[in-house]
Design an enzyme around this catalytic site. Structure first.
Site, PDB file in Angstrom:
ATOM      1  N   ASN A 296      18.619  75.900 176.180  1.00 30.50           N
ATOM      2  CA  ASN A 296      17.635  75.717 175.123  1.00 30.50           C
ATOM      3  C   ASN A 296      18.354  75.443 173.802  1.00 30.50           C
ATOM      4  OD1 ASN A 296      14.997  75.736 173.924  1.00 30.50           O
ATOM      5  ND2 ASN A 296      15.404  77.794 173.133  1.00 30.50           N
TER       6      ASN A 296
ATOM      7  N   HIS B 189      17.748  75.982 169.640  1.00 28.52           N
ATOM      8  CA  HIS B 189      16.890  76.737 168.720  1.00 28.52           C
ATOM      9  C   HIS B 189      17.347  76.479 167.287  1.00 28.52           C
ATOM     10  CE1 HIS B 189      14.168  79.868 167.418  1.00 28.52           C
ATOM     11  NE2 HIS B 189      15.141  80.360 166.673  1.00 28.52           N
TER      12      HIS B 189
ATOM     13  N   SER C  87      21.405  76.412 167.244  1.00 34.26           N
ATOM     14  CA  SER C  87      22.172  77.022 168.333  1.00 34.26           C
ATOM     15  C   SER C  87      21.722  76.448 169.677  1.00 34.26           C
ATOM     16  CB  SER C  87      21.933  78.547 168.376  1.00 34.26           C
ATOM     17  OG  SER C  87      22.149  79.150 167.122  1.00 34.26           O
TER      18      SER C  87
ATOM     19  N   ASP D 151      14.699  83.464 172.960  1.00 36.45           N
ATOM     20  CA  ASP D 151      15.780  83.014 172.069  1.00 36.45           C
ATOM     21  C   ASP D 151      16.941  84.013 172.041  1.00 36.45           C
ATOM     22  OD1 ASP D 151      14.222  80.793 171.404  1.00 36.45           O
ATOM     23  OD2 ASP D 151      13.266  81.836 169.736  1.00 36.45           O
TER      24      ASP D 151
END
Length: 227
Positions: A122, A124, A151, A160
């Site tokens: 992911n 973020h 990030s 997250d």
């Protein structure tokens, strides 16, 4: 930032990694990945792009690049669990090596995350662990931070909260709006997501004991630092 191309030639004997991208919006990070793939920057192939929003422009970007797409509308499902079970089935059908969340605005169930653990990335828009969740640019401004950033991390059950692989920082200037900051952060997103994808495709990056490991070295909390 260095590109770490020392192992670049190791790619060629291996089959390209099969990549699935999940998104909910315009797909600018998807576009950065498509461009990187077309330039043979990483040894991977985006085999499917899936969106929970049928009108997401990211689906159009994928179709323009002749990538298979799937629209799986979350509104058609009564529970998050039902949706994630269907999503997992669709992803498994593509036999992916890597699943990239590129602005996928859904909180994933622990069951889904467990099924694909170590294969889920992911991005973020904050310097994690700061500002998990939404409205990160405004929160950085409200806190009077001098820098902000983005990030890339492995996904775990904590929102997250998975181990960070790579961060990029941007300065915050007097008079900046959340939109100014978002534009600056986006530029960095489009640089670091393809780079992390490249590391994964080179078998240099993995998640081990809930830590990110690059070239057999456990990365620190803020991820890889070239400084």
């Amino acid at each position: 930032m260095e590109n770490n191309d020392t192992n670049a030639h190791a790619d060629h004997g291996n089959a390209p990694k099969r990549i699935v991208v999940l998104l909910s919006g315009s797909g600018s990070n998807l576009q950065a990945l498509i461009d990187a793939q077309q330039n043979a920057f990483f040894n991977g192939k985006i085999v499917c792009v899936i969106s929970n929003r049928p009108d997401a422009y990211g689906l159009t970007r994928a179709q323009q690049a002749n990538i298979e797409t799937l629209s799986l509308d979350h509104k058609a499902y009564n529970t998050r669990e039902q949706y994630d079970a269907e999503l997992a089935k669709a992803i498994e059908n593509t036999k992916p090596d890597l699943i990239i969340l590129a602005g996928f605005m859904r909180i994933l169930t622990p069951e889904f995350v467990a099924k694909f653990k170590g294969k889920l990335l992911n991005i973020h828009p904050s310097l994690l662990p700061k500002y998990q969740g939404l409205h990160t640019h405004q929160r950085a401004l409200d806190a009077k931070d001098s820098e902000h950033g983005v990030s890339v991390h492995f996904v775990t059950e904590e929102l997250d909260g998975g181990p960070v692989i790579l961060q990029a920082k941007v300065p915050i200037f007097d008079g900046d709006t959340a939109e100014d900051l978002a534009a600056r952060v986006h530029e960095q997103e489009h640089r670091i997501y393809p780079l992390v994808t490249k590391w994964f495709c080179q078998d240099r990056l993995l998640m081990q004991n809930d830590s990110a490991v690059l070239d057999n070295n456990k990365l620190p909390q803020q991820g890889y630092a070239s400084e």
